[in-house]
Every structure is written in C-alpha cells, then in structure tokens.
Design an enzyme around this catalytic site. Structure first.
Site, short mmCIF file in Angstrom:
data_model
loop_
_atom_site.label_atom_id
_atom_site.label_comp_id
_atom_site.label_asym_id
_atom_site.label_seq_id
_atom_site.Cartn_x
_atom_site.Cartn_y
_atom_site.Cartn_z
N HIS A 165 0.83 -1.21 0.00
CA HIS A 165 0.00 0.00 0.00
C HIS A 165 0.86 1.27 0.00
O HIS A 165 0.42 2.31 0.46
CB HIS A 165 -0.95 0.06 1.21
N SER A 286 16.42 19.52 -16.87
CA SER A 286 15.30 20.43 -17.08
C SER A 286 15.81 21.67 -17.81
O SER A 286 16.93 22.12 -17.58
CB SER A 286 14.71 20.83 -15.73
N LYS A 292 17.84 19.87 -11.73
CA LYS A 292 17.05 18.66 -11.93
C LYS A 292 17.83 17.50 -12.54
O LYS A 292 18.65 17.68 -13.42
CB LYS A 292 15.83 18.95 -12.83
N GLU A 299 9.72 7.16 -16.68
CA GLU A 299 8.37 7.67 -16.96
C GLU A 299 7.91 7.25 -18.35
O GLU A 299 6.74 6.92 -18.57
CB GLU A 299 8.37 9.19 -16.82
#
Ligand code: ARG
Length: 470
Positions: A165, A286, A292, A299
């Site tokens: 969970h 980025s 970043k 992704e």
C-alpha cells in the site's frame, strides 16, 4: 470531387481485369498497405522462393523457369535491401515483389502466383516475421533479466523497508525487491515461447480460403520455411490472427511489468526516498531548473505500456466482428503488431541500461528502516510465549499506540509501559535483535531470507540463460 479522381493505372497491379476504370485516389490511399507492410519483404521473398520450389515439383514450372524465378527473387531481395521499397507506388509488399520480379525475369514472373493467394501469403509472411521478432524480444528480455539478477547479487546485504500500500511494512533485502521484478520476465518468456508454438503453423498452400488448386507439398513448404506444423483448415488460417493477439497480449504484459518496475524505481529516485540514483547516461535535465535530474527513462517506460495495451485492444476490436476467412480488416493487424514490437524494442534496452547503471544508497535504505517495522516480529515473539496471534496482534497494536503517544520508537517504549500491556511484551522488545535477524526470521521458501534469495538467484541465473525459458 475527390471520389471522381481516379489514379493513373498503377505500373503493376495484381487485379483489375474486371473493372472498366481504376480505383479512385481516395480508395487507393486507404487500401494501400505498402507504407506499413514493406517490412515483410524478407519474409515475402523467402516464402516466394519456397513456393517456386513447390510449383516446380508439381510441374507448374519447368526446371529452367524455376531457376530463373529463384535467381530473380534473389535479385529482387538485393534491390529491396538497397531500399527499392522507399517511395514505391505499389499497393502492398506482395505487389511490389511481383513487379520487381517482372522487371528482373519478364513474363515468367507471372507464374509465381499460381495456386497462391495474398491471403495465405500475407498470413505466412506475418507469421514468419513474428517468429523472428519474438526471438529478438527474447534476447532483450533475457538481458534485462540477467541485469536484474546481477544487481540483486550485489544487493544481498542492502536492507530496506518492503512496502505494501505504499507504506513501510517489513524489512527486506534490496536483492529480493529486484528479484520480484525479475520473476515476471521469466513468465513473459514462457508466454512468448508458448505463443511461438502456435505462431509456427504454416498457412501457405491454403489459397484464398479453400485450399490450393495445385497439389503442392505443404509438408515440404513447412520444412523449407521452418514451421512446426501445417495449419489444419484453410478458411480458418487465412483469417486467423490469434497469434497476433497472443503476442500483443504477451507484449502488453511485458510493458506492464516494465511499467511497474519503472514506477517503483521512479519513487525510489525522489529526494524523499533517495534509495537509488540514475546514472548521468540515463538521466535527463530540465530546461529551466538547473538542479534537476529527471528519470524520463522510467516515466516513458511507464507511458509506453499504455500504447502496448492500446495495440492489443485495437486488434481484438478489429477481429471480433469479422467472419472466418480473410477480410480486409485484417490488413490493420500489421501496424499494431509492428508498433508493439518497436515500442518494446525501444523501451527494454533503455530500462536495462538504467537498471545496470543506477547507484544504490544503502545508508538511505537502511535509514528508512524504523522500529515500527518490528511490530510483526514482536507479535510473533508473543506467540512463542504462548499468546494466540490474534491477541498478540492486539497487544502489539496497543504498544504501537503507546509509542506514538509517547513520541518514541516502538522498541523504546519504557519496559513498565510495555509490561502493563502484556507481561511478556517487555522481554519480547528486549529480544528483538538486528534487522538482519528480522529478515532471517522469515525463512520460508520464497521469502526474503538469505537462503531463499540465494536459491532464487540460482534459479533465475538458469532461467535467463538463453534457451532457458522452458
Ligand atoms: N495487403 C493485404 C494485407 O495486408 C494483403 C492481403 C490482401 N488480400 C486480399 N484479398 N486483398 O492483408
């Protein structure tokens, strides 16, 4: 009006005698599949050569014609390898191969299509292509599997919370987590090997729907093209794309597995977790925020799985409404199948590289182990002191509540307060031992204890040896 526009009679067409006029431009554009199916040229040439032999044996071709066609097909293959399909105007790959064959050998080329239909031809080509693509995918899957196993071998002593969970649950080994993502790949390989068996049934010699009008030796065709069996029913096999559906499902599930691995790693790369760091080679930056380090690779792996699912659903939706035998709907199968294989071929090496090169912060992992993860151990210790588990669960629950109230870790609740909940609880807390002890306490086969993980490493090492999908 566009519908009034008729295309110039194509240079070469496999049909048309019965029409007074050529097709409209709009129909031609819709009907053409060459932009997609040009990739089948090696299979189309190979199957055509086998067909030439078969026709020679039944006397449709003289030995000289047979030799001329075989040589001609070799030259056609050379031209296609050199890019002859680029910008070609033909309707589909079968038409293109035939046109080029005419250019090479003249009118003898017109004998090639004897007793054959594009229906059994395209089914044969696509099955051949799928067999090759499946074998390549198996190699790529094996590479990711072996990489996970290798990284797991290094992660035996890196301990971290296992999550359910999304909440810290019990301590586990990093090796164990990685192997939980390796086992699905074993099943993927088994699934593909299983689909491969059914893909390797030969359609050629089925004609358009009812069998070939010439007594070609299908067994010989099967041997020549490396198929396992003959398709048992011509009407079935010319319209059967179950093999495409099965492989698309297997690929969609591969994508799902990669997506889940990616999702988990993506979480662990965040500063909040900081368990793993992607290498520079597998990180992106980025345009605005100089600091970043983005996990685009993960992704994209996650997003591409959606597209694989789409390919599967689109195929099933295409198939469900058509009767047995060939309908032009089936032409749409190739774009879906090629897209799925291309997608996986893009994602798998990138994920493999990301996993191979990521660094693990074992201190961050260990730092995330907090004493609350010992709650099950405490409940188990009370069981050993004779308390029924349901009751011990309740006592430890009260200890957790007490720790939260007092703002101390679970193992720092004052002994008197623990003893007030249950007389054996103070002793149990004192008995807890190390994180390693906790993990070794769950020593059932398949658990996170060292012996089980070692056994899994060995089994997976064998499973990811090529040919070990069995
Ligand atoms: N381009 C077609 C396909 O991909 C080849 C088969 C055409 N068959 C036919 N009867 N028109 O399915």
């Amino acid at each position: 009006m566009a519908s009034e526009h008729r295309i110039e009679t194509p240079q070469h067409q496999m049909w048309g005698g019965r029409f007074a006029l050529g097709p409209s431009e709009a129909l031609h554009a819709l009907n053409r599949s060459l932009p997609v199916d040009h990739r089948l040229w090696p299979q189309d040439v190979a199957a055509s050569k086998a067909w030439v032999h078969a026709l020679g044996r039944v006397g449709v071709l003289t030995p000289a014609e047979e030799a001329a066609l075989l040589e001609g097909l070799d030259r056609v293959a050379e031209r296609l390898a050199d890019g002859a399909a680029v910008g070609a105007p033909d309707e589909d790959i079968h038409t293109l191969v035939e046109r080029l064959l005419y250019e090479e050998v003249g009118s003898t080329a017109g004998k090639l299509h004897t007793g054959r239909s594009r229906n059994d031809q395209v089914a044969t080509d696509l099955r051949l292509w799928t067999l090759g693509a499946t074998d390549q995918l198996d190699v790529d899957l094996t590479q990711l599997g072996s990489t996970l196993v290798a990284r797991a071998r290094d992660g035996m002593d890196d301990l971290l919370p296992g999550y359910t969970h999304g909440q810290r649950a019990q301590p586990v080994r990093w090796a164990y987590v990685l192997l939980a993502h390796a086992w699905p790949l074993v099943r993927d390989r088994q699934r593909l090997a299983d689909a491969r068996r059914r893909t390797a049934e030969l359609p050629l010699g089925s004609g358009a729907l009812a069998g070939s009008g010439f007594p070609v030796d299908r067994v010989l065709l099967k041997e020549a093209l490396g198929f396992r069996a003959l398709s048992p029913n011509a009407l079935d096999v010319t319209g059967d794309r179950d093999f495409v559906a099965e492989v698309l499902f297997a690929l969609a599930l591969v994508g799902t597995h990669l997506s889940r691995l990616a999702a988990e790693l993506q979480t662990y790369t965040s500063a909040e977790f900081g368990f793993v760091k992607l290498s520079d080679a597998f990180s992106t930056g980025s345009s605005l925020m100089p600091q970043k380090r983005n996990p685009d690779v993960l992704e994209l792996a996650r997003a591409k799985s959606a597209r694989l699912l789409g390919d599967l659903v689109a195929l099933l939706a295409t198939l469900k409404g058509i009767p047995a035998g060939y309908s032009k709907d089936l032409q749409e199968d190739k774009a879906l199948l090629f897209d799925a294989f291309d997608t996986v071929a893009l994602v798998l090496p990138a994920v493999t590289g990301a996993v191979a090169s990521l660094t693990v912060d074992r201190d961050r992992m260990r730092g995330a182990l907090d004493a609350s993860l010992r709650a099950t151990d405490l409940a188990d210790l009370l069981v050993e002191a004779g308390v029924p588990f349901r009751e011990s669960h309740g006592f430890v629950g009260r200890l957790v509540l007490e720790a939260e109230r007092a703002g101390v870790p679970l193992d720092r609740v004052p002994p008197a307060a623990a003893a007030a909940i249950h007389p054996a609880l103070g002793a149990a807390v004192a008995q807890l031992g190390t994180w390693e002890d906790s993990i070794e306490g769950r020593a059932t086969p398949g658990g996170s204890a060292r012996h089980s993980v070692e056994q899994q490493l060995e089994e997976l090492r064998k499973a990811f040896t090529l040919g070990g999908a069995g």
